[in-house]
Scaffold this motif. Sequence first.
Motif, short mmCIF file in Angstrom:
data_model
loop_
_atom_site.label_atom_id
_atom_site.label_comp_id
_atom_site.label_asym_id
_atom_site.label_seq_id
_atom_site.Cartn_x
_atom_site.Cartn_y
_atom_site.Cartn_z
N LEU A 72 -81.63 -57.82 34.29
CA LEU A 72 -82.21 -56.87 33.13
C LEU A 72 -82.79 -55.62 33.65
O LEU A 72 -82.82 -54.66 33.07
CB LEU A 72 -83.37 -57.69 32.22
CG LEU A 72 -82.55 -58.86 31.32
CD1 LEU A 72 -83.90 -59.68 30.80
CD2 LEU A 72 -82.06 -58.09 30.15
N THR A 73 -83.20 -55.63 34.78
CA THR A 73 -84.06 -54.47 35.48
C THR A 73 -83.21 -53.60 36.20
O THR A 73 -83.68 -52.60 36.60
CB THR A 73 -85.35 -54.94 36.02
OG1 THR A 73 -84.89 -55.84 37.30
CG2 THR A 73 -86.44 -55.58 35.20
N GLY A 74 -82.11 -54.36 36.77
CA GLY A 74 -81.37 -53.42 37.92
C GLY A 74 -81.79 -53.48 39.05
O GLY A 74 -81.52 -52.69 39.93
N GLN A 75 -83.01 -54.49 39.19
CA GLN A 75 -83.31 -54.34 40.63
C GLN A 75 -83.66 -55.67 41.09
O GLN A 75 -83.84 -56.65 40.38
CB GLN A 75 -84.81 -53.72 40.73
CG GLN A 75 -84.87 -52.30 40.03
CD GLN A 75 -86.27 -51.59 40.11
OE1 GLN A 75 -87.04 -51.88 40.99
NE2 GLN A 75 -86.74 -50.86 39.09
N ASP A 76 -83.91 -56.01 42.57
CA ASP A 76 -83.95 -57.30 42.83
C ASP A 76 -85.67 -57.42 43.03
O ASP A 76 -86.40 -57.42 43.90
CB ASP A 76 -83.41 -57.55 44.69
CG ASP A 76 -82.10 -57.32 44.14
OD1 ASP A 76 -81.29 -57.97 43.32
OD2 ASP A 76 -81.22 -57.28 45.22
N ILE A 77 -86.20 -57.81 41.90
CA ILE A 77 -87.75 -58.01 41.80
C ILE A 77 -88.09 -59.44 41.81
O ILE A 77 -89.31 -59.61 41.90
CB ILE A 77 -88.18 -57.15 40.80
CG1 ILE A 77 -87.92 -57.73 39.45
CG2 ILE A 77 -88.18 -55.68 40.50
CD1 ILE A 77 -88.75 -57.01 38.02
N ALA A 78 -87.24 -60.20 41.65
CA ALA A 78 -87.63 -61.73 41.41
C ALA A 78 -86.93 -62.50 42.48
O ALA A 78 -85.58 -62.45 42.76
CB ALA A 78 -87.29 -62.33 40.22
N ILE A 79 -87.51 -63.26 43.24
CA ILE A 79 -86.77 -63.81 44.45
C ILE A 79 -85.87 -64.93 43.95
O ILE A 79 -86.34 -65.71 42.83
CB ILE A 79 -87.93 -64.84 45.23
CG1 ILE A 79 -88.96 -63.68 45.81
CG2 ILE A 79 -87.05 -65.81 46.21
CD1 ILE A 79 -89.93 -64.49 46.71
N ILE A 99 -72.07 -67.85 32.09
CA ILE A 99 -70.77 -68.16 31.52
C ILE A 99 -69.53 -67.89 32.34
O ILE A 99 -68.43 -68.53 32.10
CB ILE A 99 -70.68 -67.04 30.17
CG1 ILE A 99 -70.76 -65.71 30.81
CG2 ILE A 99 -71.91 -67.59 29.40
CD1 ILE A 99 -70.67 -64.70 29.65
N ASP A 100 -69.84 -67.37 33.53
CA ASP A 100 -68.59 -67.16 34.49
C ASP A 100 -68.36 -68.61 35.10
O ASP A 100 -67.28 -68.85 35.55
CB ASP A 100 -69.02 -66.19 35.79
CG ASP A 100 -70.51 -66.79 36.22
OD1 ASP A 100 -71.45 -66.76 35.44
OD2 ASP A 100 -70.47 -66.72 37.52
N ASP A 115 -72.48 -61.31 37.29
CA ASP A 115 -71.78 -60.28 37.31
C ASP A 115 -72.13 -59.53 36.19
O ASP A 115 -71.63 -58.37 36.02
CB ASP A 115 -70.30 -60.67 36.99
CG ASP A 115 -70.03 -61.29 35.62
OD1 ASP A 115 -70.91 -61.13 34.82
OD2 ASP A 115 -69.15 -62.16 35.47
N ARG A 116 -73.24 -59.67 35.50
CA ARG A 116 -74.18 -58.64 34.72
C ARG A 116 -73.50 -58.52 33.57
O ARG A 116 -73.79 -57.72 32.85
CB ARG A 116 -74.74 -57.73 35.46
CG ARG A 116 -75.32 -57.92 36.60
CD ARG A 116 -76.08 -56.84 37.31
NE ARG A 116 -77.31 -57.41 38.08
CZ ARG A 116 -77.98 -56.79 39.03
NH1 ARG A 116 -78.23 -55.34 38.61
NH2 ARG A 116 -78.80 -57.27 40.05
#
Length: 397
Positions: free
Chosen positions: A31-38, A127-128, A156-157
């Motif tokens: 959602l954020t486009g960043q790796d902010i959560a482990i 869903i993938d 895959d976003r």
Amino acid sequence: MSLNDTPRSERLHIGLFGKTNSGKSSLINALTGQDIAIVSDVAGTTADPVYKSMEIHGIGPVVFIDTAGFDDSSILGEMRVRKTGEALQKTDIALVIFTDTDIDQELAWIEKLKAQKTPVIPVINKIDLLGKKAEDIAEKIHSACHLRPVAVSALDRSGIAAIREAIMRRLPEDYDVPSLTSPIVKENALVLLVMPQDIQAPKGRLILPQVQTIRDLLDKHCVVVSVTTDGIDRALESLGRAPDVIITDSQVFKTVYDKKPAKSLLTSFSVLMAAYKGDIDYFTESVRAIESLTEQSRVLIAEACTHAPLAEDIGREKIPRFLRKKVGSGLTVDIVSGQDFPEDLSGYDLIIHCGGCMFNRKYMLSRAGQAKAQHVPMTNYGVTIAYLNGILDKISF
């Protein structure tokens, strides 16, 4: 103050709830486009709820609440699930994540959220990997709670844009609340702020309610004059006319009231916060419970922040002293701070809460609702001080 500087308490709080390894952390990253959560395949990676302040295009400043799985069966699982439950009280919009056809637990949490009138967006993740199972899950969800889920793959976003759109459609009805100083302060008003800089004031900066008030007044194109308590007379003399509104620190309510021009409205930073975030009607009704207090009564004082108390602290020293002077020295006063707030409030005759500048509106209303449901009077620092000084009916909110 830019959107990135928006205090966390003022941001839209989006909570993610689901089983362990349902992809909550991965979804936040997508959602954020960043790796902010482990992200990890190890169950229970997220323990306490994790709060991440971000900005989403089209939505604005938000806080994501990444919670522990509500099916956590580890040694610390019960504690983690309880913390996840506490996060419900702060959630403005909830994303409930589904990844398999056994959806009973997810549906139970949706009912909890609905009971708190929190908008819910069901999200089918992975869903993938699910293939046609995703359709079966979607049918079950719609049949059980009449909500249409959003199907996504955090990997895959795909479908992420649809979640953003769903969030914008499901914004809480009361999320677009009036400004902090409405309806007391009108556009282009002349406003005098009285802000004592005593031992309790943080060195070199203003406290958050003062900063937020100043910003709100500037947005209204007001003329803002700020003074400490000893500068009131000089300020009034130099202004040329009476201020339209005087906003003061509650601790000097009576001093300012005695000096204010008759034409000027009077309120305090704490009272403004109570009206902005809390249930001001319940607060002003409940404060009258002070008259029924005896030396056998119990009062709970709740602070939102966990600051180190100093001499003459308003919540820990001044208000208890004011109350005991009126009621008697035997009055019991308990104090909690931060996230601590008893589930069972029935043993208290009155709750006095700070302005709650560190909490979002949903959480403050949740606490007020909890007190009201248990028939326990609850009020606010500023309202209490105005009442004890005999000027509650003379102030504006």
